[in-house]
Design a protein around this motif. Structure first.
Motif, short mmCIF file in Angstrom:
data_model
loop_
_atom_site.label_atom_id
_atom_site.label_comp_id
_atom_site.label_asym_id
_atom_site.label_seq_id
_atom_site.Cartn_x
_atom_site.Cartn_y
_atom_site.Cartn_z
N PHE A 220 1.88 2.81 -7.96
CA PHE A 220 2.32 2.01 -6.38
C PHE A 220 1.33 1.11 -6.93
CE2 PHE A 220 0.49 1.63 -2.57
CZ PHE A 220 0.58 0.49 -2.00
N PHE A 221 0.48 1.61 -7.01
CA PHE A 221 -1.08 0.19 -7.47
C PHE A 221 -0.42 -0.22 -8.62
CE2 PHE A 221 -4.70 -2.03 -8.62
CZ PHE A 221 -5.84 -2.10 -7.35
N GLY A 222 -0.46 -0.08 -9.83
CA GLY A 222 0.34 -0.96 -10.38
C GLY A 222 1.45 -1.94 -10.50
N LEU A 223 2.12 -1.20 -9.29
CA LEU A 223 3.93 -1.95 -9.42
C LEU A 223 2.97 -3.30 -8.55
CD1 LEU A 223 6.30 0.27 -9.12
CD2 LEU A 223 6.38 -1.37 -11.28
N GLN A 224 2.37 -3.19 -8.28
CA GLN A 224 1.47 -4.32 -6.83
C GLN A 224 0.49 -5.36 -7.20
OE1 GLN A 224 -0.98 -4.96 -4.96
NE2 GLN A 224 -2.72 -3.82 -6.28
#
Length: 393
Positions: A220-224
């Protein structure tokens, strides 16, 4: 009020000020480049590949340094590690304006290494030093961070004009980094509250690589971050190709960061008090998705509206940091989850600007790159929904 209690309160305020000043420096090194990227390429005689590498470096550096941050914090203490990182950031900002294209890349590498260490360690400072105000302090921190990003993109074009060139404009941001360095040193020494990681009750030997929730938070953090770095690196060029002026493109990128400031101040404290943050993450994600659809279909039609929607979507970053703190039970686990999420997450994010630019070069337009970004957005919303549920690593 007892002198000791007054000293503790004053120390907490000083530490909070140092955190805010530090946060203001975590985006201008990146957002200041976008509006001047064309001018830099022309002045240095650099290629589009060089521009792609320049916009990809922050993500790669964030990944490598993010993984090293917990180790450095355990060895030297978080206060010393953040102070050293601010010194490295200041040096990198100065170095990158001294010579040719390879020096620019080297200086950017140094500057973003300092930023990467701070990215990982500040959530631990908040978890350990402000345990009763995690949501509020995370909101203040991310608001300052986004505000710094807005300043970087909005003020750099006029600085370019006023100071006589892109080198002076980019180098001037070292002044703000130097102020934050001295503020952090004063706060760490004066308060005695610069935190060190505590021992996790579950044992520090447990690997988060085998914990599904840790991977959900990381993805999640990487995609945002993937989406955010595409926007920060390429949106001004997309808008300028659609007929928007360089100054207006810089202001619109600044607006995107400015929008995140009030969202970051309001949403994380409210979301942190709730059992789940999932619906907040989904709502902001849908706003960003709509803004990117607008940039795909008609970028110059109502760029202000598209920028507002994209800014709302990028505000999910504050919830990404909040989730890192809330999904861990201790400062040690927070440091490890923060290192994993930001280390592997930014490694994923590093692909964003490079992939976006490569797709543009291959297809000769912006349609295919934006379609890929929309697919990434769908994945971000899905993983964000899972990461926001009330569970612990």
């Amino acid at each position: 009020m007892e002198p000791r209690r007054a000293g503790v309160i004053a120390g907490g305020v000083l530490l909070a000020v140092a955190v805010v000043l530090t946060a203001l420096n975590l985006r201008p090194a990146i957002t200041s480049v976008g509006p001047l990227l064309g001018e830099m390429r022309d002045g240095l005689g650099a290629s589009s590949i060089w521009a792609g590498v320049l916009t990809t470096l922050p993500g790669l550096c964030f990944a490598a340094a993010g993984m090293a941050a917990p180790l450095l914090a355990r060895r030297f203490g978080i206060g010393s590690a953040i102070g050293a990182a601010l010194a490295v950031l200041t040096a990198g900002l100065l170095l990158r304006v001294l010579d040719g294209p390879y020096v620019v890349l080297g200086g950017t590498l140094v500057a973003t290494a300092g930023i990467a260490l701070i990215n990982v360690l500040i959530p631990v400072v908040i978890k350990d030093s402000f345990p009763a105000r995690i949501g509020m302090m995370t909101g203040v921190y991310t608001a300052a961070l986004q505000g710094g990003g807005a300043l970087g993109s909005a003020l750099t074009p006029p600085l370019d004009t006023a100071l006589g060139g892109w080198r002076q404009a980019l180098g001037s941001w070292a002044v703000l980094a130097g102020i934050a360095f001295f503020a952090w040193i004063l706060a760490a020494r004066g308060t005695g509250r610069a935190p060190r990681p505590e021992v996790s009750a579950t044992g520090s030997s447990r690997s988060l690589l085998r914990v599904p929730l840790a991977w959900i938070v990381t993805i999640f953090f990487g995609l945002q971050a993937f989406l955010a770095y595409v926007v920060m690196g390429w949106l001004p060029q997309v808008l300028m190709d659609a007929g928007v002026s360089k100054g207006d493109a810089g202001l619109l990128l600044g607006l995107i960061s400015i929008i995140a400031v009030p969202i970051s101040l309001v949403v994380p404290p409210v979301a942190a008090r709730q059992g789940s943050q999932s619906m907040w993450i989904v709502a902001l994600g849908l706003c960003g998705f709509a803004g990117m659809v607008g940039l795909l279909v008609a970028p110059a039609a109502v760029p202000l509206l598209w920028s507002v929607l994209v800014g709302l979507g990028m505000s999910v970053f504050s919830l990404g940091l909040t989730v890192i703190a809330l999904r861990a039970r201790s400062g040690e686990d927070t440091a490890r989850l923060s290192g994993m999420a930001q280390g592997f997450g930014y490694l994923l994010a590093a692909l964003g600007p490079f992939l976006f630019g490569t797709l543009h070069d291959v297809t000769g337009g912006w349609t295919v790159p934006w379609l890929v970004m929309l697919a990434v957005y769908v994945a971000q919303i899905a993983f964000g929904f899972l990461a926001g549920r009330r569970r612990y690593i």
